[in-house]
Enzyme design. Structure first.
Site, mmCIF file in Angstrom:
data_model
loop_
_atom_site.group_PDB
_atom_site.id
_atom_site.type_symbol
_atom_site.label_atom_id
_atom_site.label_comp_id
_atom_site.label_asym_id
_atom_site.label_seq_id
_atom_site.Cartn_x
_atom_site.Cartn_y
_atom_site.Cartn_z
ATOM 1 N N GLY A 72 67.398 34.028 22.554
ATOM 2 C CA GLY A 72 68.293 33.007 22.025
ATOM 3 C C GLY A 72 69.268 33.568 21.011
ATOM 4 O O GLY A 72 69.009 34.628 20.407
ATOM 5 N N ASN A 73 70.393 32.917 20.850
ATOM 6 C CA ASN A 73 71.355 33.332 19.826
ATOM 7 C C ASN A 73 72.250 32.170 19.428
ATOM 8 O O ASN A 73 72.418 31.213 20.190
ATOM 9 C CB ASN A 73 72.166 34.559 20.261
ATOM 10 N N THR A 88 70.626 41.017 17.056
ATOM 11 C CA THR A 88 69.707 41.281 18.155
ATOM 12 C C THR A 88 68.322 41.629 17.596
ATOM 13 O O THR A 88 68.174 41.962 16.413
ATOM 14 C CB THR A 88 70.243 42.452 19.027
ATOM 15 N N THR A 115 72.684 44.910 14.041
ATOM 16 C CA THR A 115 73.454 44.940 15.288
ATOM 17 C C THR A 115 73.546 43.522 15.837
ATOM 18 O O THR A 115 72.546 42.809 15.895
ATOM 19 C CB THR A 115 72.742 45.839 16.318
ATOM 20 N N SER A 118 73.866 41.173 21.976
ATOM 21 C CA SER A 118 74.764 41.561 23.068
ATOM 22 C C SER A 118 75.317 40.318 23.764
ATOM 23 O O SER A 118 76.360 40.367 24.419
ATOM 24 C CB SER A 118 74.025 42.438 24.079
ATOM 25 N N GLU A 119 74.625 39.195 23.616
ATOM 26 C CA GLU A 119 75.080 37.966 24.260
ATOM 27 C C GLU A 119 76.185 37.281 23.465
ATOM 28 O O GLU A 119 76.646 36.206 23.835
ATOM 29 C CB GLU A 119 73.903 37.038 24.521
ATOM 30 N N HIS A 138 72.683 29.403 22.408
ATOM 31 C CA HIS A 138 72.118 29.809 23.701
ATOM 32 C C HIS A 138 70.615 29.993 23.529
ATOM 33 O O HIS A 138 70.171 30.604 22.548
ATOM 34 C CB HIS A 138 72.747 31.124 24.176
ATOM 35 N N HIS A 140 66.382 29.387 25.701
ATOM 36 C CA HIS A 140 65.614 29.353 26.949
ATOM 37 C C HIS A 140 64.569 28.250 26.893
ATOM 38 O O HIS A 140 63.364 28.526 27.008
ATOM 39 C CB HIS A 140 64.916 30.700 27.191
ATOM 40 N N HIS A 201 68.009 32.174 33.822
ATOM 41 C CA HIS A 201 68.110 32.650 32.456
ATOM 42 C C HIS A 201 67.815 31.556 31.410
ATOM 43 O O HIS A 201 66.796 31.604 30.734
ATOM 44 C CB HIS A 201 69.511 33.245 32.248
HETATM 45 ZN ZN LIG Z 1 69.295 34.657 26.825
#
Ligand SMILES: [Zn+2]
Length: 291
Positions: A72-73, A88, A115, A118-119, A138, A140, A201
């Site tokens: 998640g982000n 991340t 960092t 990446s999403e 985002h 899941h 996803h």
């Molecule tokens: Zn994801």
């Protein structure tokens, strides 16, 4: 010129609970940091408030089991040039202010000592394609992701809250997470849908604030769960009549909520329907926390 990433000041590393900002119907505020250097923007009061909101929402996502491991982000736009985002390899339950990164719209980290996810590329594509998107979540969630692994969505017309805030969601095709190709899978849908299933996803939601984007996740996950439970009862589903769906769409247009169905319906002009005006005021007041 290439900016050098600098650590965000460690002050306020102990996370305090603050009331999240709420303004679904409110226009995005104009931050007076457009011309600021990245480090000034990163240490502005606006950025500090956003960091607290991201931490609060990260905790909610984890407590509701919408994220797993480091999954998640969360991100939010800071003025027109910057984005604050989660890093991340960190659980959304464990975020602290110094963990939140400051990025530009190309994904370059300008401040923060971790960092970025990446999403973030997925978030940036949404921001660049739709200026109304000011925050992206985002994650899941299991029931929504169950639909995502089948590439399907629950039927429309079952739950009023879902119809008003989301409507028929889109399903983006599968791509390898973290890649530019993955980020671009949402582009055909991002104007008409605030909630998009990511095949195999999870889901991604955008809104005017981080808290409201998380609300969309909750509403969608609840709808998916309720639909699956209703099917276990073994009785026919009761759908909202089409005429009442039209009323909901009229309300959505007045509130400025996206819905692909709005392209196909005639909606009464503003001020011609007193009952609709009253509904708009009621929902707006609720979203602005005035009642
Ligand atoms: Zn994801």
């Amino acid at each position: 010129m290439q900016q050098i990433a600098v650590p965000i000041a460690k002050k306020g590393r102990e996370t305090e609970r603050v009331a999240p900002r709420a303004s679904f119907a409110q226009k995005p505020e104009t931050l007076k940091i457009e011309e600021n250097l990245p480090l000034d923007a990163a240490s502005s009061p606006e950025a500090e408030a956003f960091r607290q909101e991201i931490i609060h929402v990260g905790r909610k996502l984890w407590e509701r089991q919408y994220v797993d491991g480091n999954g998640g982000n969360i991100s939010v736009r800071l003025g027109s040039r910057y984005v604050l985002c989660t890093p991340t390899m960190l659980s959304k339950a464990d975020l602290e202010p110094a963990d939140i990164c400051l990025s530009d719209l190309d994904g370059n980290i300008l401040a923060g000592d971790r960092t970025r996810t990446s999403e973030l590329l997925l978030h940036l594509e949404i921001y660049k394609a739709n200026p109304r998107a000011r925050a992206v979540v985002h994650c899941h969630p299991p029931y929504a992701t169950a639909f995502a692994v089948t590439g399907t969505t629950p039927p429309s017309g079952l739950i009023t809250e879902y119809e008003i805030f989301i409507g028929p969601p889109a399903v983006a095709p599968y791509e390898t997470p973290g890649t530019k190709a993955f980020a671009e899978t949402v582009l055909p849908f991002v104007m008409d849908h605030n909630t998009i299933l990511l095949t195999n996803h999870g889901i991604v939601c955008w809104a005017d604030t981080v808290m409201h984007a998380e609300w969309l996740v909750e509403i969608f996950e609840t709808c998916c769960k309720t639909y699956l439970l209703a099917q276990q009862i073994g009785k026919p589903l009761s759908f909202i009549p089409e005429s009442k769906i039209q009323e909901i769409l009229a309300l959505k247009r007045r509130l400025g909520f996206p819905d692909a169905r709005l392209h196909d319906v005639a909606i009464p002009a503003e001020g011609t329907n007193a009952e609709l005006e009253r509904l708009v005021e009621q929902v707006t007041a609720r979203l602005e926390d005035r009642e």
